[in-house]
Enzyme design. Structure first.
Site, PDB file in Angstrom:
ATOM      1  CG  ASN A   1      46.515  41.837  21.601  1.00 33.26           C
ATOM      2  OD1 ASN A   1      47.638  41.620  22.050  1.00 33.26           O
ATOM      3  ND2 ASN A   1      45.500  42.154  22.371  1.00 33.26           N
TER       4      ASN A   1
ATOM      5  NE  ARG B   1      53.850  31.453  17.814  1.00 34.31           N
ATOM      6  CZ  ARG B   1      52.673  30.828  18.006  1.00 34.31           C
ATOM      7  NH1 ARG B   1      51.708  31.437  18.625  1.00 34.31           N
ATOM      8  NH2 ARG B   1      52.534  29.582  17.599  1.00 34.31           N
TER       9      ARG B   1
ATOM     10  CG  HIS C   1      53.820  27.144  28.955  1.00 28.40           C
ATOM     11  ND1 HIS C   1      52.659  27.334  29.685  1.00 28.40           N
ATOM     12  CD2 HIS C   1      54.065  28.332  28.351  1.00 28.40           C
ATOM     13  CE1 HIS C   1      52.224  28.572  29.506  1.00 28.40           C
ATOM     14  NE2 HIS C   1      53.062  29.199  28.721  1.00 28.40           N
TER      15      HIS C   1
ATOM     16  NE  ARG D   1      44.010  37.383  28.379  1.00 25.26           N
ATOM     17  CZ  ARG D   1      45.187  36.783  28.380  1.00 25.26           C
ATOM     18  NH1 ARG D   1      45.826  36.592  29.506  1.00 25.26           N
ATOM     19  NH2 ARG D   1      45.719  36.333  27.263  1.00 25.26           N
TER      20      ARG D   1
ATOM     21  CG  HIS E   1      49.211  35.283  32.578  1.00 18.62           C
ATOM     22  ND1 HIS E   1      50.242  34.560  33.143  1.00 18.62           N
ATOM     23  CD2 HIS E   1      49.308  35.084  31.245  1.00 18.62           C
ATOM     24  CE1 HIS E   1      50.938  33.968  32.188  1.00 18.62           C
ATOM     25  NE2 HIS E   1      50.404  34.268  31.034  1.00 18.62           N
TER      26      HIS E   1
END
Length: 709
Positions: free
Chosen positions: A67, A428, A458, A587, A615
């Site tokens: 991350n 990405r 998306h 989140r 998610h």
């Protein structure tokens, strides 16, 4: 992708709710980068949690490193670009780029220090006690040394290219995030060149952790680091020279891609030309071992154009991400999460089910990873073989290079079906994989398009057109997550399978926009970015506000990854002040300040961090008792509302709606085990259990899956 000014300006005209640019008080907002670091602190807390199995703690530690890599590659790189341009424009939170960079630096250094302390003082010693040992050079016996020397000569040395630094060999172009060694040399070689320094890059094909034979180590899982092998044998790369020092280093570079929408003629060609440069963008961070001499550190900082603030000295490996492979190599079930078998909805429990017959009978809701992704695979597989199917349309954002879904699409195209795939080339870090997928599909005869330039596609949509008695029928799958079979095993997401005619017509309309040209048609059920999603979210929030002012019950519950968009945050503040009770399950990053007197007393924000990556995006509005419920691929961020093509889709079946509320919202609001509560300053505290321990993820595993596998 850096959007040009023209692309940014377009989005203002997309939403009737934004007739003019509005400026809100900076004290209403928290900073995105700072809250992203706070998220990684919560992930690191999983690595520190003794209730988490030991190898999973190591995995969480590696996730933090992964991350942070992206954080520096994208977020910090962007801040440094602003500083380079002498930008004096503050963000919504009021921070100028220079001050923001200072705060990022302080917090990132502190976070990384905690990470390595946890690794060295707790996780590695505890793994050693379990027979998982990382052997340092001082622990190598003569037998181990002989084995490692042989391994180095046969497997490592042939792929290394030492580069001595002299006028004929300038400092090399160091790949982004690659492991490198700065070697100090003395002496003179046969060409008369005097030693000074050399650079050795470890090729990415080489494993960073090598499993040693049990007969040598005396333990089942004994490992040696490639860096230790390099330190031990680097002198073999410079025969006749004296090696005075060997120091690991790693540089992180700006990895954002720039494709100018006013210049590009072919996105695919432009991207293929841009991708190789990602590895050599401007440096933004230098990682060194803590024992590296200042003279070497200063030399490297100068070579990369960095300052002391960009230097991160670490007590150990400079790339912890490569330890991610260790849990998969170690066969010790008691050190890992309990395995499980993903379940299936009752409508699909027959092993020989016909997916189209099942969907025709009723809408089907899938809740991953607790329920299997296999029905989606089955839908494509059956569609590719079914002679009644005439067309398949699908969006691809992230799916993996070896996706079985792509195999079914290829086979369908080869069988003569009309296959249209919208591949998002600008996903990405998946750009290269998506280019390969696009090429394979085109070779099979599929129609491949890349959406609308300037807007990432998306939305997660799959539509199968089937010839049936009475005409064509559309079967659709709409999801909150990617069509990626691997991530569906550890990301929480919902997927809806339906043949509702009106939803099918909406999906068809969106695909028509993506593959063709023309004015966007009005949708009956779907909320779509960049046209209606933002306006409809604001309208739904304002209706709850009106209901509260009228003395009616008013309630908003929303679950998402990120909450950053200013207008939505301000609308939530207004709703809170009117008396609407608001629960936000966010989140990751959240710029809203909850529980602030006079501003947001009725808003609570929590973040659930656990075994699975949360998610799904769920938007619930009480709606005067009608209970409007939407699932979506979109977070409440400016990019999702205005620079992406997204959809939010309703759950119309009352039974399935109750399921989503129960499984996706109420379970998480009741969580007192992995739920972090946020205060108005952006600080998080784990929610303490008042009675028994409740974990939403554990409850859903027990209810929806088969434990153990």
């Amino acid at each position: 992708m850096k959007n040009s000014k023209s692309s940014r300006d377009k989005r203002k005209s997309m939403d009737s709710a934004q007739n003019a640019i509005q400026f809100f008080p900076s004290e209403h907002f928290l900073n995105r980068e700072i809250t992203l670091l706070a998220f990684n602190r919560r992930v690191l807390a999983q690595a520190a949690d003794e209730r988490v199995p030991l190898l999973e703690r190591l995995r969480f530690l590696c996730i933090v490193s992964s991350n942070l890599d992206e954080f520096f590659e994208i977020r910090v790189a962007g801040v440094k670009e602003q500083i380079k341009l002498d930008s004096d424009t503050p963000g919504s939170d009021g921070l100028l780029p220079q001050e923001l960079f200072r705060r990022i630096t302080l917090q990132a250094h502190a976070l990384i220090a905690e990470q390595y302390a946890l690794l060295n003082n707790e996780i590695l010693p505890e793994l050693r006690s379990e027979g998982v040992v990382f052997l340092r050079r001082a622990e190598w016996t003569e037998e181990i040394r002989a084995w490692i020397k042989d391994y180095f000569i046969k497997d490592v040395m042939p792929v290394l290219t030492p580069i001595g630094l002299d006028p004929a060999h300038p400092f090399p172009r160091v790949l982004n995030k690659s492991l490198n060694f700065a070697v100090e040399l003395s002496g003179t070689d046969d060409y008369g060149r005097t030693g000074g320094a050399a650079i050795v890059q470890a090729p990415r094909a080489l494993p960073r952790v090598v499993w040693l034979p049990k007969s040598l180590t005396g333990v089942q899982y004994g490992f040696a680091f490639l860096s230790s092998m390099m330190h031990e044998h680097v002198h073999m790369l410079f025969p006749g020279m004296d090696v005075l020092g060997c120091h690991q280093f790693r540089v992180t570079r700006n990895s954002d891609l720039f494709v100018d929408d006013e210049e590009v003629k072919n996105l695919r060609t432009a991207l293929q030309g841009e991708l190789p440069q990602r590895h050599f963008g401007d440096a933004v961070r230098l990682e060194l071992t803590e024992d590296c001499p200042p003279v070497i550190a200063d030399f490297l900082l100068t070579q990369f154009g960095l300052t002391e603030a960009d230097l991160y000295r670490v007590p150990g490996l400079v790339n912890l991400v490569r330890l991610m492979s260790v849990p998969d190599q170690v066969d010790s079930p008691h050190l890992k999460f309990t395995s499980f078998q993903a379940g299936l909805p009752k409508a699909l429990t027959n092993k020989r089910y016909d997916i189209f017959a099942a969907i025709a009978k009723q809408d089907i809701l899938l809740h991953h990873p607790f329920q299997s992704f296999s029905p989606v695979v089955q839908m494509l597989q059956q569609a590719s073989d079914d002679p009644a199917v005439v067309a398949i349309k699908m969006t691809v954002y992230r799916t993996g290079t070896d996706s079985v879904l792509m195999e079914h699409l290829v086979r369908a195209a080869q069988k003569g079906k009309e296959v249209s795939v919208v591949v998002e080339l600008m996903a990405r870090f998946d750009e290269e994989a998506n280019l390969d997928i696009a090429s394979r599909l085109e070779q099979a005869g599929a129609h491949v398009v890349y959406g609308v330039f300037g807007y990432k596609t998306h939305a997660k949509m799959l539509m199968v057109l089937r010839r049936e008695e009475g005409g064509y029928r559309r079967y659709c799958h709409l999801g909150t997550g990617n069509y990626h079979p691997r991530t569906t095993r550890f990301y929480t997401d919902f997927g809806l399978m339906t043949c509702n005619a009106e939803i099918g017509e909406d999906v068809h309309e969106v695909f028509k926009q993506l593959t063709g040209m023309g004015k966007a048609g009005q949708l009956k059920h779907l909320w779509q970015s960049p046209f209606t999603l933002h306006a409809n979210i604001l309208t739904a929030i304002r209706k709850e506000t009106e209901h509260a002012k009228a003395g009616k019950p008013a309630r908003i519950i929303a679950k998402m990854n990120s909450l950053l968009e200013d207008d939505v945050i301000e609308a939530l503040y207004a709703a809170s002040q009117a008396g609407v009770h608001i629960d936000l399950i966010v989140r990751g990053v959240c710029a809203l300040r909850p529980g602030v007197q006079g501003l947001s007393e009725n808003i609570k924000v929590r973040s659930v961090i656990g075994r699975f990556l949360e998610h799904h995006r769920i938007f619930y509005f009480h709606a005067d008792g009608k209970e409007t419920l939407y699932l979506s691929s979109a977070d409440w961020m400016e990019r999702n509302f205005f620079r992406r093509i997204e959809v939010a889709f309703p759950i119309l079946d009352p039974k399935l709606k109750r399921r989503v509320i129960k499984e996706g919202l109420k379970a998480y609001l009741a969580d007192n085990s992995q739920s972090w509560e946020m205060d108005g300053n952006g600080d998080y505290r784990i929610k303490p259990p008042r009675r028994g321990r409740i974990s939403a993820q554990d409850l859903l595993l027990a209810e929806l899956s088969a434990l153990p596998s």
